[in-house]
Design an enzyme around this catalytic site. Structure first.
Site, mmCIF file in Angstrom:
data_model
loop_
_atom_site.group_PDB
_atom_site.id
_atom_site.type_symbol
_atom_site.label_atom_id
_atom_site.label_comp_id
_atom_site.label_asym_id
_atom_site.label_seq_id
_atom_site.Cartn_x
_atom_site.Cartn_y
_atom_site.Cartn_z
ATOM 1 N N LYS A 1 -2.696 1.696 5.060
ATOM 2 C CA LYS A 1 -3.191 0.321 5.148
ATOM 3 C C LYS A 1 -2.105 -0.576 5.749
ATOM 4 C CE LYS A 1 -6.321 0.490 1.147
ATOM 5 N NZ LYS A 1 -7.581 0.310 1.893
ATOM 6 N N ARG B 1 -15.060 8.039 -1.554
ATOM 7 C CA ARG B 1 -16.298 8.835 -1.470
ATOM 8 C C ARG B 1 -16.034 10.313 -1.723
ATOM 9 N NH1 ARG B 1 -17.368 6.597 4.448
ATOM 10 N NH2 ARG B 1 -16.200 4.908 3.479
HETATM 11 N N1 BES Z 1 -10.581 0.866 -1.549
HETATM 12 C C1 BES Z 1 -10.912 0.694 -0.183
HETATM 13 C C2 BES Z 1 -11.979 -0.366 0.039
HETATM 14 C C3 BES Z 1 -11.593 -1.786 -0.260
HETATM 15 C C4 BES Z 1 -11.328 -2.660 0.754
HETATM 16 C C5 BES Z 1 -11.588 -2.267 -1.553
HETATM 17 C C6 BES Z 1 -11.005 -3.962 0.494
HETATM 18 C C7 BES Z 1 -11.251 -3.567 -1.844
HETATM 19 C C8 BES Z 1 -10.972 -4.422 -0.821
HETATM 20 C C9 BES Z 1 -11.423 2.003 0.411
HETATM 21 O O1 BES Z 1 -10.823 3.142 -0.093
HETATM 22 C C10 BES Z 1 -11.192 1.946 1.879
HETATM 23 O O2 BES Z 1 -10.063 1.840 2.269
HETATM 24 N N2 BES Z 1 -12.267 1.993 2.653
HETATM 25 C C11 BES Z 1 -12.193 1.974 4.080
HETATM 26 C C12 BES Z 1 -13.190 2.978 4.623
HETATM 27 C C13 BES Z 1 -13.089 3.215 6.095
HETATM 28 C C14 BES Z 1 -11.757 3.831 6.439
HETATM 29 C C15 BES Z 1 -14.213 4.120 6.540
HETATM 30 C C16 BES Z 1 -12.536 0.572 4.575
HETATM 31 O O3 BES Z 1 -13.472 -0.041 4.084
HETATM 32 O O4 BES Z 1 -11.836 0.099 5.470
HETATM 33 ZN ZN ZN Z 2 -9.050 3.754 0.853
#
Ligand code: BES
Ligand code: ZN
Ligand code: ZN
Length: 463
Positions: free
Chosen positions: A244, A318
């Site tokens: 991230k 997921r």
């Molecule tokens: N935990 C995150 C999603 C998230 C984003 C929660 C912002 C709270 C606030 C999840 O694991 C994630 O990073 N999802 C990605 C998925 C993508 C890479 C397909 C996302 O939403 O960017």
């Molecule tokens: Zn994630």
């Protein structure tokens, strides 16, 4: 700590008023406006404006939370609340809602240093019209729900370095100790032996090992229905090799809010001795970088036997949910399954911080869910699912892939999990926006964890 006392009078009384010409010209009664007014003797009134809003589960909790916050700012910890206007509108139910509002208004984001917490002493007045047995029931329901939401918030607010996956499991186990919930923790070596690669291939990215918690609350042995509640328990989500960006790292400790919601709801059901069958499933892990971590292009075999192509290591939720959902339907025979997770940033772009995304393949189950969130006052919005979106997660080298295209991110995340629910009635909740607020949306929230999902899951599981 909050205690409820009766009979003895405090010198502070809170009244909720919609029109107030007769009280004071300085107070218009606008929604959430507050005004202190000295009364006879040592009595002081705090008026809180209801405006032209009708009392309902949201407005009552907001008004009460506002009153509690304003009183605490003035170092007043002992007071009475006049619930009459709410009871006139909603009956007994208003007592439980009000008590929940007191807990949430009193909630303070944990401070890791020295800070004293003073007990609130609250006297509920204006409830004389109600039969006392019913009032006692509502009071204890409100207390349990309030405590459960506060507990869920505390777990989610807990810094990631103070709540590793095994700490999370231990915390839940301790809390459930004096309830009828049977707790099982499947540890890392067992997960490996069982072939739960969805969980272990994320969990092995950290020296703090993953685990899988199962919470069995089977209080209706004469019924065959069992609701499975599956909650994402990522205690720290760095994104893994698909790391991230620095500015989206704050809040990564809150990625176990789905798990906290499941634990909170089951705790409340057990405490209130609700006659229902629910099993909670919480896969717990960290998502970090190590030589064992996944990288894009990898393929894993999930617990179901289905193979998964990894396209993005930050779509870890997921993967762990897939194994947990498979386990719930195959091994514990749940008759319907709901998963709840802080799953996608896309849902935050769509609905912001007040509304969560919902997906379901079963209208009857979803109808029950709608009734549950009508009572809880939480907001959910159902998204559609179509074949063309299902095609977005087809892989050329495995049975399915863990990321779709640049659009429909919330839907494809949900559809990925659906593939593991084996046609059982299924609901998916994406609470990425509602579980955590930097700026509270509602008066009964405070910065950080909201406790999203606890009350709705509690009402959904009612017999
Ligand atoms: N935990 C995150 C999603 C998230 C984003 C929660 C912002 C709270 C606030 C999840 O694991 C994630 O990073 N999802 C990605 C998925 C993508 C890479 C397909 C996302 O939403 O960017
Ligand atoms: Zn994630
Ligand atoms: Zn995540």
């Amino acid at each position: 700590m909050i205690s409820f006392f009766k009979d003895n009078q405090s010198s502070y009384t809170v009244r909720f008023e919609s029109k107030v010409e007769e009280v004071h010209s300085l107070f218009s009664g606008k929604y959430l406006e507050t005004f202190f007014l000295p009364g006879v003797g040592d009595q002081t009134m705090l008026y809180v404006g209801l405006g032209d809003k009708a009392p309902n589960v949201i407005t009552i909790k907001e008004l009460i939370a506002k009153a509690v916050k304003v009183l605490k700012e003035k170092n007043i910890y002992e007071f009475q609340l006049d619930l009459f206007p709410f009871i006139r509108a909603l009956g007994n139910r208003a007592v439980g809602i009000a008590v929940e509002g007191i807990y949430l208004g009193d909630y303070e984001t944990p401070f890791y240093g020295k800070k004293e917490r003073i007990e609130l002493k609250v006297n509920l007045i204006g409830i004389g019209l109600l039969q006392s047995e019913k009032v006692r029931e509502e009071l204890s329901k409100g207390i349990t729900l309030g405590e459960s939401i506060v507990w869920a918030r505390d777990m989610v607010n807990m810094p990631g370095n103070k709540l590793r996956p095994m700490d999370f499991a231990r915390d839940i186990m301790n809390k459930m100790e004096d309830t009828a919930v049977e707790c099982e923790v499947v540890v890392y070596s067992q997960l490996c032996a069982m072939g739960m690669r969805g969980i272990t291939s994320i969990g092995c990215s950290s020296d703090n090992p993953p685990c899988f918690m199962i919470l069995r609350y089977l209080a209706a042995p004469d019924k065959s229905e069992i609701t499975g509640l599956v909650g994402k328990g990522v205690t720290c989500d760095t994104g893994g090799y698909c790391l991230k960006a620095a500015d989206s790292m704050m809040g990564i400790k809150g990625d176990m809010a789905g798990g906290a919601a499941v634990a909170g709801a089951i705790y409340a059901l057990a405490k209130n001795k609700v006659k229902t069958n629910v099993i909670g499933f919480i896969p717990m892990c960290e998502n970090r970088i190590s030589s064992g971590s996944l990288v894009p292009g990898d393929v894993i075999t999930s617990y179901s036997g289905r193979t998964i192509e990894i396209c993005n290591t930050d779509a870890e939720g997921r993967l762990i949910l897939a194994d947990a959902v498979s386990y719930a339907v195959q091994r514990e025979n749940v008759t319907r399954v709901l998963d709840v997770a802080t799953l996608t940033g896309a849902v935050v772009n769509m609905f912001g911080f007040s509304t969560a995304g919902a997906i379901s393949d079963n209208n009857d189950f979803y109808h029950d869910f709608e009734q549950a969130f009508e009572i809880s006052g939480e907001r959910y919005y159902r998204l559609p699912i179509y074949e063309e979106q299902e095609r977005m997660i087809e892989s050329k080298i495995a049975d399915i892939k863990n990321m779709g295209e640049s659009h429909c991110g919330t839907i494809t995340a949900g559809l990925f999990i659906k593939a593991f629910a084996e046609e059982r009635p299924w609901i998916h909740l994406d609470i990425a926006g509602t579980a955590w607020v930097d700026k509270p949306v509602f008066e009964y929230q405070s910065k950080g964890a909201t406790g999203a999902g606890v009350t709705t899951l509690y009402y959904l599981a009612q017999p």
